[in-house]
Design a protein around this motif. Structure first.
Motif, PDB file in Angstrom:
ATOM      1  N   UNK A   1      36.856  38.384  50.624  1.00  0.00           N
ATOM      2  CA  UNK A   1      37.287  39.736  50.267  1.00  0.00           C
ATOM      3  C   UNK A   1      38.499  39.678  49.332  1.00  0.00           C
ATOM      4  N   UNK A   2      39.396  38.728  49.570  1.00  0.00           N
ATOM      5  CA  UNK A   2      40.548  38.556  48.680  1.00  0.00           C
ATOM      6  C   UNK A   2      40.087  38.166  47.281  1.00  0.00           C
ATOM      7  N   UNK A   3      39.084  37.296  47.192  1.00  0.00           N
ATOM      8  CA  UNK A   3      38.569  36.890  45.883  1.00  0.00           C
ATOM      9  C   UNK A   3      37.959  38.079  45.160  1.00  0.00           C
ATOM     10  N   UNK A   4      37.228  38.920  45.884  1.00  0.00           N
ATOM     11  CA  UNK A   4      36.666  40.120  45.276  1.00  0.00           C
ATOM     12  C   UNK A   4      37.776  41.030  44.748  1.00  0.00           C
ATOM     13  N   UNK A   5      38.862  41.127  45.497  1.00  0.00           N
ATOM     14  CA  UNK A   5      39.990  41.950  45.051  1.00  0.00           C
ATOM     15  C   UNK A   5      40.627  41.370  43.793  1.00  0.00           C
ATOM     16  N   UNK A   6      40.630  40.042  43.661  1.00  0.00           N
ATOM     17  CA  UNK A   6      41.184  39.410  42.465  1.00  0.00           C
ATOM     18  C   UNK A   6      40.348  39.763  41.233  1.00  0.00           C
ATOM     19  N   UNK A   7      39.032  39.805  41.392  1.00  0.00           N
ATOM     20  CA  UNK A   7      38.187  40.239  40.280  1.00  0.00           C
ATOM     21  C   UNK A   7      38.477  41.697  39.936  1.00  0.00           C
ATOM     22  N   UNK A   8      38.602  42.534  40.964  1.00  0.00           N
ATOM     23  CA  UNK A   8      38.878  43.952  40.718  1.00  0.00           C
ATOM     24  C   UNK A   8      40.200  44.125  39.988  1.00  0.00           C
ATOM     25  N   UNK A   9      41.224  43.360  40.388  1.00  0.00           N
ATOM     26  CA  UNK A   9      42.525  43.440  39.730  1.00  0.00           C
ATOM     27  C   UNK A   9      42.439  43.022  38.266  1.00  0.00           C
ATOM     28  N   UNK A  10      41.462  42.158  37.945  1.00  0.00           N
ATOM     29  CA  UNK A  10      41.272  41.703  36.567  1.00  0.00           C
ATOM     30  C   UNK A  10      40.360  42.639  35.780  1.00  0.00           C
ATOM     31  N   UNK A  11      39.946  43.732  36.413  1.00  0.00           N
ATOM     32  CA  UNK A  11      39.107  44.705  35.723  1.00  0.00           C
ATOM     33  C   UNK A  11      37.623  44.422  35.785  1.00  0.00           C
TER      34      UNK A  11
END
Length: 287
Positions: A151-161
């Motif tokens: 879930x943290x990795x998914x959030x990192x993608x979201x933060x990168x747009x």
């Protein structure tokens, strides 16, 4: 009820010109083939594995630059064709990949990094490849070990747009040795409920039995390990059928027949979606 698209894994790149089923081919193997021997494939479709697990096992880092990798993928797309997607140069998060040491017969040098750093490098590589070669069919890969880490990795993608749910396919990494566990089934379920179309790398047959209706595609080389320990097919002169196309095709046919039967049977029974609400209360409404 047909199930996910299944790519037959192979050690033999020349199957791109001899097989008639979707294949999953490693960059490490294909990169050894001279450019003059890259010509239009006869398989209906195929996908490229980056070979990252073996690279990190042997070196503890990526010995191939993003530029070299992107250039090779472009050659494969242009000369071989029919390429569905290419995996990025992601960083697997199995404990042995990070810490090193023996796992069965395999020795890992270890990266000495953290899961978080592996995730950062995975996301950064996808962004770099996409910027460097936006015309190539890259897929992002979720890396981690626990559900919270994924879930943290998914959030990192979201933060990168990067809107993962809007993409045609998202890889789920570091699961091949745990494919048949309920832990992975739960991780798959969470992301499927968030609207992601997942590709399961290195899936085991029991894993497909557990969650095949929740993924878009999968690949497997499990047939080769199975063939290694069985006598060769009658009339075959090799020591075993671990690199034998007829054996692999027979294994594939049996797997897909069983999968179709199981999916059809489950389609007539009750759904289980509500059972996973506690795992991911935000569900598909999560950002």
């Amino acid at each position: 009820m047909t199930g996910p698209l299944f790519y037959l894994g192979t050690h033999e790149p020349h199957w791109l010109w001899t097989a008639e089923v979707p294949l999953f081919v490693s960059y490490r193997r294909l990169s050894r083939r001279p450019n003059r021997r890259l010509y239009p494939a006869t398989v209906p479709r195929w996908a490229l594995d980056s070979g990252g697990f073996t690279y990190l096992k042997d070196y503890g880092h990526w010995p191939v630059s993003a530029g070299e990798y992107a250039a090779a993928v472009r050659r494969y797309r242009d000369h071989i064709g029919r390429l569905d997607f290419a995996a990025p140069q992601d960083w697997m998060c199995e404990p042995e990949v990070i810490a090193g040491g023996w796992r069965g017969r395999l020795y890992f040098v270890g990266t000495g990094l953290s899961v978080l750093e592996h995730q950062r490098r995975t996301v950064a590589n996808y962004l770099e490849l996409r910027q460097m070669a936006p015309d190539l069919p890259w897929i992002p890969v979720l890396q981690g070990w626990t559900l919270d880490e994924y879930l943290r990795c998914a959030a990192m993608y979201a933060d990168a747009g990067v809107d993962l749910a809007a993409l045609p396919l998202v890889g789920l990494g570091s699961v091949c040795r745990r494919q048949s566990t309920t832990e992975i089934r739960d991780i798959v379920t969470v992301f499927a409920r968030r609207g992601l179309t997942l590709h399961a790398f290195g899936v085991k047959t029991l894993g497909l039995d557990l969650y095949s209706e929740q993924i878009g595609s999968a690949d497997s080389l499990a047939w080769s390990e199975a063939a290694k320990w069985e006598p060769p097919t009658a009339g075959h002169k090799h020591k075993n059928c671990a690199n034998c196309l007829p054996w692999a095709l027979g294994w594939r046919d049996r797997l897909l027949t069983r999968l179709h039967t199981n999916l059809t049977a489950r389609a007539t029974g009750p759904t289980q979606g509500e059972l996973f609400d506690a795992l991911d209360p935000e569900g598909s409404h999560a950002a």
